[in-house]
Design an enzyme around this catalytic site. Structure first.
Site, short mmCIF file in Angstrom:
data_model
loop_
_atom_site.label_atom_id
_atom_site.label_comp_id
_atom_site.label_asym_id
_atom_site.label_seq_id
_atom_site.Cartn_x
_atom_site.Cartn_y
_atom_site.Cartn_z
N ASP A 1 0.58 -1.42 -0.16
CA ASP A 1 -0.05 0.57 0.14
C ASP A 1 1.35 0.85 -0.13
OD1 ASP A 1 0.64 0.74 2.88
OD2 ASP A 1 -0.67 -1.37 3.10
N LYS B 1 -4.54 2.25 -0.83
CA LYS B 1 -5.08 2.89 0.66
C LYS B 1 -4.43 4.39 0.76
CE LYS B 1 -5.46 -1.01 3.44
NZ LYS B 1 -5.30 -2.23 4.41
#
Length: 495
Positions: A252, A274
């Site tokens: 992420d 994310k």
């Protein structure tokens, strides 16, 4: 990279060394050790060069005259150690014109290639270079590596080479072979070789090969690895080892991009997003992807910023793995809170200021921010708010509503532990405006408590005002342009 590293096969090929001094002898011997045929060009030879001619009568020759253009014709490469600038420059120009690789000792401007410092455990070799900028440093690094690589590694590599075709015939897929060799070099076979028991090492390899041939279970494994707050030096040894072992990496944007350079070069890389309020893949899709890849027999690295079990959804991800019987490992890390506090000079606890510490999140599963449910908040504790940058005004208001005074010391630590780190300190009520004015890049942690007052005297980490963002994909506060870094008098800004 300033130079592309490459190893040349010089067996039986002609190379020219210009010079008859000790340096020419040393460089010539390196070429001879590599299987080359050399001609030393110099009117006279020193004792070391004469010794080479005697020890290698079939492959070391002498041309007793000064260098003239054309003497390099047909050479695989040329090495100039004449010690004369005019000669070195002429050699370089001639070789460059003819497309012949040329190296001039201690004259990087006359080099089309450089010779590295080498740790030789043939067939295993390690080359170290500073690109000609600091040869002494390269030699010191070589000395350090020499102490780390037992001489038996050469015999281990040679044994592996002898068995390589046999292994390829027995284990048809690249993944099977990779798994086999990793077990060889990190198991009993390697230990036996290091202990000097070569026969035992070979038997251990063959026994492992038989077991791998009989193995039918191609199920993979998931490594849930904490990447820490950003500085690669804060990775654990286990994290680094598993990063080098994984077949595929799901990462992420809270994992610093520089960390991906430490992952195995041929590993597949899958970004799963994310960043604040935006997800390349929903969490459920990430969970399913981990299961899918592991079920296909792959070793899957789930690389997560900070620690996977502190607001990292690690628990959610391994629940699905357990349900499907997928083996996994969890590797903890230096948490984002620990790293940010330590590098900013803000103790999380202190006998005079804070007897407890709480971690809170500014991001909820269903979007609503409700810090008030954890009230009352006390002025003698430290609060660390994860993912609170986007909604900092709400965070500040809810903490005050929960019992903290408007003048409670607070800080925002941006891109913690990286060269781009910035620390903004202000009273809690004023922090949102200060952060908005500073246009922080993110990710950032919010630290609230009396220990923030110690930051001016305890702050030790000096970031670079002109450093590139450590998390370039993370983005700025919603609706704001990306900031341009400008030199500042200090890396800490205070109200």
């Amino acid at each position: 990279m300033d130079h592309y590293p490459i190893f040349l096969n010089l067996h039986g090929r002609h190379c020219v060394v210009i010079g008859g001094n000790e340096t020419a002898a040393r460089k010539g011997e390196d070429l001879l050790d590599s299987g080359a045929i050399i001609t030393l060009i110099a009117p006279d030879l020193g004792g070391d060069c004469e010794d080479l001619l005697q020890r290698y009568p079939d492959r070391a020759h002498h041309r007793a005259e000064d260098y003239k253009p054309g003497m390099e014709q047909g050479a695989a490469l040329v090495l100039s150690a004449s010690g004369h600038d005019a000669t070195d420059r002429l050699v370089y120009r001639q070789c460059t014109r003819l497309g012949i690789p040329v190296n001039t000792v201690d004259r990087p401007e006359y080099c089309s290639y450089i010779t590295p410092a080498v740790v030789d455990r043939s067939p295993l070799q390690v080359a170290i270079t500073s690109g000609g900028a600091a040869p002494v440093l390269a030699r010191q690094v070589r000395s350090q590596i020499e102490t780390l690589l037992p001489t038996a590694y050469g015999r281990l590599a040679a044994l592996a080479g002898r068995l390589r075709e046999r292994v390829a015939a027995v284990l048809p897929t690249g993944r099977q072979r990779l798994r086999f060799w990793e077990q060889v070099f990190d198991g009993p076979a390697a230990e036996s070789m290091l202990a000097g028991r070569e026969r035992e090492a070979e038997q251990a390899m063959l026994e492992l090969l038989r077991r791998e041939q009989a193995r039918r279970d191609e199920r993979g494994e998931v490594y849930l690895v904490g990447a820490g707050p950003g500085d690669p030096d804060l990775l654990t040894f286990r994290a680094l080892r598993l990063m080098q072992r994984a077949d595929v990496v799901l990462y992420d944007h809270l994992a610093a991009p520089g960390l991906l350079r430490l992952v195995r070069k041929d590993a597949e890389r899958i970004p799963v997003g994310k960043r604040r309020g935006q997800h390349t893949l929903p969490q459920e899709a990430i969970n399913d992807k981990l299961i899918e890849l592991a079920a296909a027999g792959k070793r899957v690295l789930r690389l997560k910023g900070g620690d996977p079990f502190i607001f990292g959804r690690g628990g959610e991800e391994i629940e699905g793995l357990i349900e499907h019987g997928i083996p996994f490992q969890v590797v903890p890390a230096v948490t984002a809170a620990q790293g940010a506090a330590a590098y900013a000079g803000i103790p999380l606890t202190h006998r005079d200021h804070a007897q407890s510490c709480r971690f809170l999140t500014g991001h909820r599963r269903h979007g609503a921010l409700e810090l008030g449910q954890w009230a009352p908040f006390r002025s003698d504790e430290t609060l660390v708010v994860y993912m609170g940058l986007t909604h900092l005004e709400t965070v500040s208001a809810q903490l005050q509503a929960g019992g903290l005074p408007p003048d409670q010391p607070a800080a925002a630590v941006d891109q913690a532990t990286t060269p781009a780190q910035r620390v903004i300190t202000a009273p809690l009520a004023e922090l949102p405006e200060r952060v908005r004015t500073a246009r922080l890049q993110g990710p950032a942690l919010i630290v609230v408590g009396a220990t923030v007052t110690l930051q001016p005297q305890l702050g030790w980490y000096h970031s670079s005002p002109n450093a590139e963002p450590a998390f370039p994909e993370h983005g700025c506060l919603r609706g704001e342009p990306r900031p341009t870094r400008h030199p500042a008098p200090a890396d800490t800004e205070q109200a």
